[in-house]
Design a protein around this motif. Sequence first.
Motif, PDB file in Angstrom:
ATOM      1  N   TYR A 116       9.602   1.624   3.687  1.00 39.30           N
ATOM      2  CA  TYR A 116       8.776   1.073   2.618  1.00 39.30           C
ATOM      3  C   TYR A 116       8.012   2.210   1.937  1.00 39.30           C
ATOM      4  O   TYR A 116       7.966   3.335   2.439  1.00 39.30           O
ATOM      5  CB  TYR A 116       7.760   0.069   3.180  1.00 39.30           C
ATOM      6  CG  TYR A 116       8.345  -1.258   3.600  1.00 39.30           C
ATOM      7  CD1 TYR A 116       8.315  -2.358   2.744  1.00 39.30           C
ATOM      8  CD2 TYR A 116       8.923  -1.427   4.857  1.00 39.30           C
ATOM      9  CE1 TYR A 116       8.840  -3.583   3.126  1.00 39.30           C
ATOM     10  CE2 TYR A 116       9.461  -2.646   5.250  1.00 39.30           C
ATOM     11  CZ  TYR A 116       9.402  -3.718   4.376  1.00 39.30           C
ATOM     12  OH  TYR A 116       9.926  -4.919   4.761  1.00 39.30           O
ATOM     13  N   ILE A 170       2.856  -2.816  -1.132  1.00 38.03           N
ATOM     14  CA  ILE A 170       3.966  -1.949  -0.757  1.00 38.03           C
ATOM     15  C   ILE A 170       5.254  -2.525  -1.307  1.00 38.03           C
ATOM     16  O   ILE A 170       5.316  -3.718  -1.638  1.00 38.03           O
ATOM     17  CB  ILE A 170       4.081  -1.766   0.778  1.00 38.03           C
ATOM     18  CG1 ILE A 170       4.336  -3.122   1.453  1.00 38.03           C
ATOM     19  CG2 ILE A 170       2.837  -1.106   1.344  1.00 38.03           C
ATOM     20  CD1 ILE A 170       4.635  -3.023   2.941  1.00 38.03           C
ATOM     21  N   TYR A 171       6.273  -1.673  -1.411  1.00 38.66           N
ATOM     22  CA  TYR A 171       7.610  -2.096  -1.816  1.00 38.66           C
ATOM     23  C   TYR A 171       8.607  -1.669  -0.756  1.00 38.66           C
ATOM     24  O   TYR A 171       8.382  -0.699  -0.035  1.00 38.66           O
ATOM     25  CB  TYR A 171       8.016  -1.428  -3.142  1.00 38.66           C
ATOM     26  CG  TYR A 171       7.337  -1.966  -4.371  1.00 38.66           C
ATOM     27  CD1 TYR A 171       6.887  -3.270  -4.439  1.00 38.66           C
ATOM     28  CD2 TYR A 171       7.163  -1.149  -5.494  1.00 38.66           C
ATOM     29  CE1 TYR A 171       6.287  -3.761  -5.575  1.00 38.66           C
ATOM     30  CE2 TYR A 171       6.554  -1.625  -6.647  1.00 38.66           C
ATOM     31  CZ  TYR A 171       6.118  -2.932  -6.682  1.00 38.66           C
ATOM     32  OH  TYR A 171       5.514  -3.408  -7.809  1.00 38.66           O
ATOM     33  N   GLU A 172       9.733  -2.387  -0.699  1.00 31.99           N
ATOM     34  CA  GLU A 172      10.838  -1.956   0.154  1.00 31.99           C
ATOM     35  C   GLU A 172      11.501  -0.768  -0.518  1.00 31.99           C
ATOM     36  O   GLU A 172      11.884  -0.834  -1.685  1.00 31.99           O
ATOM     37  CB  GLU A 172      11.828  -3.105   0.330  1.00 31.99           C
ATOM     38  CG  GLU A 172      12.692  -2.976   1.571  1.00 31.99           C
ATOM     39  CD  GLU A 172      13.455  -4.248   1.870  1.00 31.99           C
ATOM     40  OE1 GLU A 172      14.641  -4.299   1.496  1.00 31.99           O
ATOM     41  OE2 GLU A 172      12.866  -5.188   2.450  1.00 31.99           O
ATOM     42  N   ARG A 173      11.617   0.331   0.221  1.00 27.63           N
ATOM     43  CA  ARG A 173      12.131   1.585  -0.368  1.00 27.63           C
ATOM     44  C   ARG A 173      13.621   1.758  -0.134  1.00 27.63           C
ATOM     45  O   ARG A 173      14.364   2.142  -1.034  1.00 27.63           O
ATOM     46  CB  ARG A 173      11.366   2.773   0.235  1.00 27.63           C
ATOM     47  CG  ARG A 173      11.801   4.143  -0.268  1.00 27.63           C
ATOM     48  CD  ARG A 173      11.382   4.346  -1.699  1.00 27.63           C
ATOM     49  NE  ARG A 173      11.632   5.705  -2.145  1.00 27.63           N
ATOM     50  CZ  ARG A 173      12.799   6.145  -2.620  1.00 27.63           C
ATOM     51  NH1 ARG A 173      13.825   5.328  -2.701  1.00 27.63           N
ATOM     52  NH2 ARG A 173      12.948   7.388  -3.016  1.00 27.63           N
ATOM     53  N   LYS A 175       4.119  -6.879   1.233  1.00 29.77           N
ATOM     54  CA  LYS A 175       5.088  -6.768   0.133  1.00 29.77           C
ATOM     55  C   LYS A 175       4.864  -7.879  -0.890  1.00 29.77           C
ATOM     56  O   LYS A 175       4.937  -7.642  -2.102  1.00 29.77           O
ATOM     57  CB  LYS A 175       6.515  -6.814   0.689  1.00 29.77           C
ATOM     58  CG  LYS A 175       7.580  -6.482  -0.345  1.00 29.77           C
ATOM     59  CD  LYS A 175       8.952  -6.277   0.285  1.00 29.77           C
ATOM     60  CE  LYS A 175       9.539  -7.580   0.754  1.00 29.77           C
ATOM     61  NZ  LYS A 175      10.986  -7.440   1.098  1.00 29.77           N
ATOM     62  N   GLN A 205       5.996  -7.956   5.379  1.00 33.17           N
ATOM     63  CA  GLN A 205       6.428  -8.929   4.381  1.00 33.17           C
ATOM     64  C   GLN A 205       5.228  -9.456   3.598  1.00 33.17           C
ATOM     65  O   GLN A 205       5.284  -9.594   2.370  1.00 33.17           O
ATOM     66  CB  GLN A 205       7.169 -10.086   5.060  1.00 33.17           C
ATOM     67  CG  GLN A 205       7.672 -11.162   4.099  1.00 33.17           C
ATOM     68  CD  GLN A 205       8.687 -10.635   3.114  1.00 33.17           C
ATOM     69  OE1 GLN A 205       9.433  -9.719   3.417  1.00 33.17           O
ATOM     70  NE2 GLN A 205       8.699 -11.218   1.922  1.00 33.17           N
ATOM     71  N   LYS A 217       3.019   0.973  -3.387  1.00 33.47           N
ATOM     72  CA  LYS A 217       3.333   0.765  -4.791  1.00 33.47           C
ATOM     73  C   LYS A 217       2.817   1.917  -5.643  1.00 33.47           C
ATOM     74  O   LYS A 217       3.484   2.354  -6.573  1.00 33.47           O
ATOM     75  CB  LYS A 217       2.720  -0.546  -5.282  1.00 33.47           C
ATOM     76  CG  LYS A 217       2.952  -0.771  -6.768  1.00 33.47           C
ATOM     77  CD  LYS A 217       2.257  -1.989  -7.298  1.00 33.47           C
ATOM     78  CE  LYS A 217       2.467  -2.075  -8.806  1.00 33.47           C
ATOM     79  NZ  LYS A 217       1.809  -3.237  -9.402  1.00 33.47           N
ATOM     80  N   HIS A 218       1.651   2.415  -5.321  1.00 33.01           N
ATOM     81  CA  HIS A 218       1.041   3.486  -6.110  1.00 33.01           C
ATOM     82  C   HIS A 218       0.371   4.465  -5.166  1.00 33.01           C
ATOM     83  O   HIS A 218      -0.132   4.080  -4.105  1.00 33.01           O
ATOM     84  CB  HIS A 218       0.025   2.897  -7.090  1.00 33.01           C
ATOM     85  CG  HIS A 218      -0.356   3.816  -8.207  1.00 33.01           C
ATOM     86  ND1 HIS A 218      -1.196   4.888  -8.014  1.00 33.01           N
ATOM     87  CD2 HIS A 218       0.009   3.841  -9.514  1.00 33.01           C
ATOM     88  CE1 HIS A 218      -1.362   5.522  -9.173  1.00 33.01           C
ATOM     89  NE2 HIS A 218      -0.634   4.911 -10.098  1.00 33.01           N
ATOM     90  N   GLU A 271       2.293  -7.105  -3.159  1.00 27.54           N
ATOM     91  CA  GLU A 271       2.664  -5.939  -3.971  1.00 27.54           C
ATOM     92  C   GLU A 271       1.771  -4.734  -3.703  1.00 27.54           C
ATOM     93  O   GLU A 271       1.479  -3.949  -4.606  1.00 27.54           O
ATOM     94  CB  GLU A 271       2.673  -6.290  -5.456  1.00 27.54           C
ATOM     95  CG  GLU A 271       3.783  -7.254  -5.834  1.00 27.54           C
ATOM     96  CD  GLU A 271       3.933  -7.411  -7.331  1.00 27.54           C
ATOM     97  OE1 GLU A 271       4.401  -6.466  -7.981  1.00 27.54           O
ATOM     98  OE2 GLU A 271       3.548  -8.486  -7.839  1.00 27.54           O
ATOM     99  N   GLU A 277       5.617   7.169   1.595  1.00 22.42           N
ATOM    100  CA  GLU A 277       6.764   6.441   2.124  1.00 22.42           C
ATOM    101  C   GLU A 277       6.710   6.463   3.647  1.00 22.42           C
ATOM    102  O   GLU A 277       6.254   7.433   4.238  1.00 22.42           O
ATOM    103  CB  GLU A 277       8.071   7.061   1.630  1.00 22.42           C
ATOM    104  CG  GLU A 277       8.227   7.062   0.118  1.00 22.42           C
ATOM    105  CD  GLU A 277       9.537   7.681  -0.318  1.00 22.42           C
ATOM    106  OE1 GLU A 277      10.451   7.802   0.544  1.00 22.42           O
ATOM    107  OE2 GLU A 277       9.663   8.037  -1.498  1.00 22.42           O
TER     108      GLU A 277
END
Length: 295
Positions: free
Chosen positions: A257, A246-249, A241, A238, A260-261, A244, A217
Amino acid sequence: QGVSAFGEVLRPAIPYLKHLLSVSPGEEGVTKMDPQIRRLKTFEALRAFIWKLAELKPLVLVVEDLHWMDKASEELLLYLADSCAAARVLFVLTHRPGYTNPFGDRTYATRQMLNRLSDQESIRLAEGMLATSDFPSELRGLIIRKAEGNPFFVEEVIKSLMEIGALQRQNGHYVATRNLAEIYVPDTIQDVIMGRIDRLGDSPKKALQLASVIGREFTVRLLDRISDSKGQLGKLLQDLKVLELIYERSLFPELAYMFKHALTQDVAYNSLLIQRRKDLHRLVAMAIEELYAER
Protein backbone atom coordinates in the motif's frame (compact mmCIF):
# COMPACT_ATOMS: atom_id res chain seq x y z
CA GLN A 1 12.04 -11.42 -20.27
CA GLY A 2 10.97 -8.03 -21.58
CA VAL A 3 14.49 -7.11 -22.65
CA SER A 4 15.18 -10.59 -24.04
CA ALA A 5 12.16 -10.24 -26.32
CA PHE A 6 14.16 -7.74 -28.38
CA GLY A 7 16.70 -10.40 -29.25
CA GLU A 8 20.46 -10.13 -29.43
CA VAL A 9 20.54 -6.35 -29.81
CA LEU A 10 19.75 -5.79 -26.10
CA ARG A 11 21.37 -8.89 -24.65
CA PRO A 12 24.48 -6.94 -23.49
CA ALA A 13 22.20 -4.70 -21.38
CA ILE A 14 20.70 -7.52 -19.31
CA PRO A 15 23.55 -8.02 -16.76
CA TYR A 16 23.57 -4.30 -15.93
CA LEU A 17 19.81 -4.12 -15.51
CA LYS A 18 19.94 -7.18 -13.25
CA HIS A 19 22.65 -5.58 -11.13
CA LEU A 20 20.59 -2.39 -10.87
CA LEU A 21 17.69 -4.48 -9.52
CA SER A 22 19.90 -6.25 -6.95
CA VAL A 23 19.70 -9.50 -8.89
CA SER A 24 22.78 -11.57 -9.66
CA PRO A 25 23.93 -10.24 -13.06
CA GLY A 26 25.11 -13.66 -14.17
CA GLU A 27 28.49 -12.23 -15.14
CA GLU A 28 31.18 -11.95 -12.48
CA GLY A 29 32.90 -9.16 -14.37
CA VAL A 30 29.93 -6.83 -13.85
CA THR A 31 30.10 -7.22 -10.07
CA LYS A 32 33.84 -6.59 -9.94
CA MET A 33 33.81 -3.76 -12.47
CA ASP A 34 34.90 -0.25 -11.53
CA PRO A 35 31.71 1.42 -10.13
CA GLN A 36 31.99 4.44 -12.45
CA ILE A 37 32.30 2.26 -15.53
CA ARG A 38 29.43 0.03 -14.37
CA ARG A 39 27.29 3.10 -13.79
CA LEU A 40 27.91 4.34 -17.34
CA LYS A 41 27.14 0.89 -18.73
CA THR A 42 23.89 0.87 -16.70
CA PHE A 43 22.93 4.28 -18.09
CA GLU A 44 23.61 2.98 -21.61
CA ALA A 45 21.57 -0.17 -20.95
CA LEU A 46 18.54 1.85 -19.82
CA ARG A 47 18.88 4.18 -22.80
CA ALA A 48 19.03 1.25 -25.24
CA PHE A 49 15.96 -0.35 -23.65
CA ILE A 50 13.95 2.88 -23.84
CA TRP A 51 14.98 3.46 -27.46
CA LYS A 52 13.80 -0.02 -28.45
CA LEU A 53 10.47 0.44 -26.65
CA ALA A 54 9.96 3.77 -28.40
CA GLU A 55 10.60 2.16 -31.77
CA LEU A 56 7.62 -0.11 -31.22
CA LYS A 57 5.24 2.67 -30.18
CA PRO A 58 5.38 6.15 -28.59
CA LEU A 59 6.49 5.92 -24.96
CA VAL A 60 5.50 8.10 -22.00
CA LEU A 61 7.71 8.02 -18.88
CA VAL A 62 6.25 9.64 -15.77
CA VAL A 63 8.47 10.55 -12.82
CA GLU A 64 6.85 12.29 -9.87
CA ASP A 65 8.34 14.36 -7.04
CA LEU A 66 11.76 15.17 -8.49
CA HIS A 67 12.46 17.21 -5.35
CA TRP A 68 13.00 13.92 -3.46
CA MET A 69 15.28 12.42 -6.11
CA ASP A 70 18.86 11.45 -5.27
CA LYS A 71 21.77 12.87 -7.27
CA ALA A 72 22.48 9.67 -9.22
CA SER A 73 18.84 9.37 -10.34
CA GLU A 74 18.84 13.02 -11.37
CA GLU A 75 21.95 12.47 -13.49
CA LEU A 76 20.37 9.37 -15.05
CA LEU A 77 17.22 11.31 -15.91
CA LEU A 78 19.24 14.07 -17.56
CA TYR A 79 21.30 11.49 -19.48
CA LEU A 80 18.17 9.76 -20.75
CA ALA A 81 16.48 13.00 -21.72
CA ASP A 82 19.52 14.27 -23.60
CA SER A 83 19.98 10.98 -25.44
CA CYS A 84 16.27 10.48 -26.21
CA ALA A 85 15.49 13.96 -27.52
CA ALA A 86 15.05 12.56 -31.03
CA ALA A 87 13.15 9.44 -29.93
CA ARG A 88 9.37 9.05 -29.61
CA VAL A 89 9.58 9.50 -25.84
CA LEU A 90 7.70 12.00 -23.70
CA PHE A 91 8.95 12.58 -20.16
CA VAL A 92 6.32 13.92 -17.77
CA LEU A 93 8.02 15.14 -14.60
CA THR A 94 6.58 16.80 -11.50
CA HIS A 95 8.23 18.71 -8.68
CA ARG A 96 7.41 21.25 -6.03
CA PRO A 97 8.23 24.96 -6.38
CA GLY A 98 11.73 25.72 -5.15
CA TYR A 99 13.37 22.70 -6.76
CA THR A 100 15.78 23.55 -9.58
CA ASN A 101 15.33 20.94 -12.27
CA PRO A 102 18.45 19.80 -14.14
CA PHE A 103 17.29 20.67 -17.67
CA GLY A 104 18.12 24.37 -17.67
CA ASP A 105 17.22 26.05 -20.96
CA ARG A 106 17.19 22.95 -23.15
CA THR A 107 14.87 23.51 -26.09
CA TYR A 108 13.12 20.16 -25.71
CA ALA A 109 11.97 20.93 -22.15
CA THR A 110 8.76 22.84 -21.46
CA ARG A 111 7.86 24.04 -17.99
CA GLN A 112 4.19 24.16 -17.03
CA MET A 113 3.27 25.91 -13.79
CA LEU A 114 0.19 24.63 -11.98
CA ASN A 115 -1.82 27.50 -10.55
CA ARG A 116 -4.23 27.32 -7.64
CA LEU A 117 -7.81 26.43 -8.45
CA SER A 118 -10.24 29.30 -8.90
CA ASP A 119 -13.22 29.51 -6.56
CA GLN A 120 -15.44 28.02 -9.25
CA GLU A 121 -12.97 25.19 -9.93
CA SER A 122 -12.75 24.39 -6.22
CA ILE A 123 -16.53 23.99 -6.06
CA ARG A 124 -16.53 21.89 -9.25
CA LEU A 125 -13.94 19.62 -7.62
CA ALA A 126 -16.09 19.31 -4.50
CA GLU A 127 -19.15 18.52 -6.62
CA GLY A 128 -17.16 15.95 -8.57
CA MET A 129 -16.07 14.22 -5.37
CA LEU A 130 -19.69 13.95 -4.23
CA ALA A 131 -21.09 13.21 -7.71
CA THR A 132 -23.60 16.03 -7.33
CA SER A 133 -24.24 19.38 -8.95
CA ASP A 134 -26.05 20.90 -5.96
CA PHE A 135 -23.32 21.26 -3.36
CA PRO A 136 -24.84 23.00 -0.30
CA SER A 137 -24.54 26.74 -0.85
CA GLU A 138 -23.88 27.42 2.84
CA LEU A 139 -20.68 25.32 2.66
CA ARG A 140 -19.34 26.81 -0.57
CA GLY A 141 -17.81 29.80 1.15
CA LEU A 142 -16.25 27.58 3.81
CA ILE A 143 -14.57 25.38 1.18
CA ILE A 144 -13.30 28.37 -0.80
CA ARG A 145 -12.06 30.22 2.27
CA LYS A 146 -10.27 27.27 3.89
CA ALA A 147 -8.82 25.48 0.86
CA GLU A 148 -7.60 28.62 -0.96
CA GLY A 149 -7.47 26.76 -4.27
CA ASN A 150 -5.42 23.81 -3.03
CA PRO A 151 -7.09 20.69 -4.53
CA PHE A 152 -5.77 18.31 -1.86
CA PHE A 153 -7.09 20.67 0.84
CA VAL A 154 -10.50 20.70 -0.89
CA GLU A 155 -10.61 16.88 -0.81
CA GLU A 156 -9.57 16.66 2.83
CA VAL A 157 -12.06 19.33 3.96
CA ILE A 158 -14.91 17.52 2.18
CA LYS A 159 -13.98 14.20 3.78
CA SER A 160 -13.62 15.88 7.17
CA LEU A 161 -17.09 17.47 6.89
CA MET A 162 -18.59 14.07 6.06
CA GLU A 163 -16.77 12.30 8.89
CA ILE A 164 -18.00 14.77 11.51
CA GLY A 165 -21.54 14.56 10.10
CA ALA A 166 -21.72 18.19 8.98
CA LEU A 167 -22.33 17.08 5.38
CA GLN A 168 -24.77 14.23 4.81
CA ARG A 169 -26.63 12.65 1.93
CA GLN A 170 -30.42 12.80 2.32
CA ASN A 171 -32.97 11.81 -0.31
CA GLY A 172 -30.33 11.71 -3.01
CA HIS A 173 -28.93 15.15 -2.16
CA TYR A 174 -26.16 16.43 0.08
CA VAL A 175 -27.24 18.82 2.82
CA ALA A 176 -25.46 20.74 5.54
CA THR A 177 -26.67 19.43 8.90
CA ARG A 178 -25.06 22.12 11.07
CA ASN A 179 -24.87 25.88 11.15
CA LEU A 180 -21.58 27.32 9.90
CA ALA A 181 -20.90 28.70 13.38
CA GLU A 182 -20.90 25.14 14.72
CA ILE A 183 -18.45 23.78 12.13
CA TYR A 184 -14.75 24.02 12.93
CA VAL A 185 -12.29 23.39 10.13
CA PRO A 186 -8.59 23.96 10.93
CA ASP A 187 -6.66 26.53 8.94
CA THR A 188 -3.84 24.23 7.79
CA ILE A 189 -3.99 21.06 5.74
CA GLN A 190 -1.82 19.30 8.33
CA ASP A 191 -4.35 20.03 11.07
CA VAL A 192 -7.23 18.85 8.88
CA ILE A 193 -5.42 15.55 8.27
CA MET A 194 -4.56 15.23 11.97
CA GLY A 195 -8.23 15.73 12.81
CA ARG A 196 -9.16 12.88 10.47
CA ILE A 197 -6.51 10.62 12.01
CA ASP A 198 -7.65 11.47 15.55
CA ARG A 199 -11.19 10.40 14.65
CA LEU A 200 -9.98 6.90 13.81
CA GLY A 201 -10.34 4.09 16.30
CA ASP A 202 -7.25 3.08 18.25
CA SER A 203 -6.44 0.07 16.06
CA PRO A 204 -6.60 1.73 12.61
CA LYS A 205 -4.83 4.80 13.97
CA LYS A 206 -2.00 2.66 15.34
CA ALA A 207 -1.74 0.77 12.05
CA LEU A 208 -1.50 4.04 10.13
CA GLN A 209 1.20 5.35 12.45
CA LEU A 210 3.21 2.14 12.18
CA ALA A 211 2.95 2.28 8.39
CA SER A 212 4.19 5.89 8.40
CA VAL A 213 7.42 4.78 10.04
CA ILE A 214 8.06 2.30 7.23
CA GLY A 215 7.62 4.95 4.55
CA ARG A 216 5.30 6.42 1.91
CA GLU A 217 4.95 2.88 0.55
CA PHE A 218 4.82 -0.22 2.72
CA THR A 219 4.26 -3.95 2.30
CA VAL A 220 1.59 -5.72 4.30
CA ARG A 221 4.04 -8.46 5.27
CA LEU A 222 6.41 -5.95 6.87
CA LEU A 223 3.63 -4.02 8.62
CA ASP A 224 2.15 -7.26 9.94
CA ARG A 225 5.52 -8.27 11.40
CA ILE A 226 5.81 -5.12 13.56
CA SER A 227 2.14 -4.78 14.51
CA ASP A 228 0.11 -6.59 17.14
CA SER A 229 -3.16 -6.52 15.19
CA LYS A 230 -3.87 -10.20 15.95
CA GLY A 231 -5.06 -11.11 12.47
CA GLN A 232 -7.10 -7.92 12.00
CA LEU A 233 -4.58 -6.05 9.83
CA GLY A 234 -6.37 -6.84 6.56
CA LYS A 235 -9.61 -5.30 7.81
CA LEU A 236 -7.81 -2.29 9.28
CA LEU A 237 -6.08 -1.59 5.98
CA GLN A 238 -9.37 -1.99 4.12
CA ASP A 239 -10.99 0.57 6.44
CA LEU A 240 -8.11 3.00 5.88
CA LYS A 241 -8.41 2.45 2.13
CA VAL A 242 -12.14 3.22 2.20
CA LEU A 243 -11.32 6.49 3.98
CA GLU A 244 -8.77 7.18 1.21
CA LEU A 245 -5.92 7.67 3.62
CA ILE A 246 -4.04 4.90 1.82
CA TYR A 247 -4.23 3.25 -1.60
CA GLU A 248 -3.42 -0.25 -2.78
CA ARG A 249 -0.05 0.08 -4.52
CA SER A 250 0.68 -3.37 -5.93
CA LEU A 251 -0.22 -7.04 -5.66
CA PHE A 252 3.01 -8.51 -6.97
CA PRO A 253 5.53 -9.60 -5.89
CA GLU A 254 3.62 -8.96 -2.65
CA LEU A 255 0.71 -6.85 -1.47
CA ALA A 256 1.77 -3.26 -0.81
CA TYR A 257 0.00 0.00 0.00
CA MET A 258 0.97 3.65 -0.13
CA PHE A 259 -0.20 6.80 1.61
CA LYS A 260 -2.45 8.84 -0.63
CA HIS A 261 -0.28 11.90 -0.09
CA ALA A 262 3.14 12.49 1.41
CA LEU A 263 1.54 14.96 3.84
CA THR A 264 -0.69 12.21 5.20
CA GLN A 265 2.38 10.13 5.99
CA ASP A 266 4.17 13.16 7.51
CA VAL A 267 1.26 13.98 9.82
CA ALA A 268 0.84 10.37 10.97
CA TYR A 269 4.59 10.08 11.54
CA ASN A 270 4.84 13.33 13.49
CA SER A 271 1.95 12.29 15.73
CA LEU A 272 4.32 9.77 17.33
CA LEU A 273 6.63 10.77 20.16
CA ILE A 274 10.28 10.96 19.10
CA GLN A 275 11.40 8.11 21.35
CA ARG A 276 8.54 5.94 20.11
CA ARG A 277 9.61 6.70 16.53
CA LYS A 278 13.19 5.62 17.32
CA ASP A 279 11.98 2.37 18.82
CA LEU A 280 9.77 1.68 15.81
CA HIS A 281 12.58 2.45 13.35
CA ARG A 282 14.66 -0.17 15.12
CA LEU A 283 11.81 -2.70 14.91
CA VAL A 284 11.31 -1.96 11.21
CA ALA A 285 15.02 -2.40 10.49
CA MET A 286 15.13 -5.73 12.32
CA ALA A 287 12.02 -6.93 10.51
CA ILE A 288 13.46 -5.94 7.11
CA GLU A 289 16.66 -7.85 7.88
CA GLU A 290 14.62 -10.91 8.76
CA LEU A 291 11.96 -10.83 6.02
CA TYR A 292 14.22 -9.79 3.16
CA ALA A 293 17.46 -11.50 4.13
CA GLU A 294 17.97 -12.73 0.57
CA ARG A 295 18.14 -9.13 -0.59
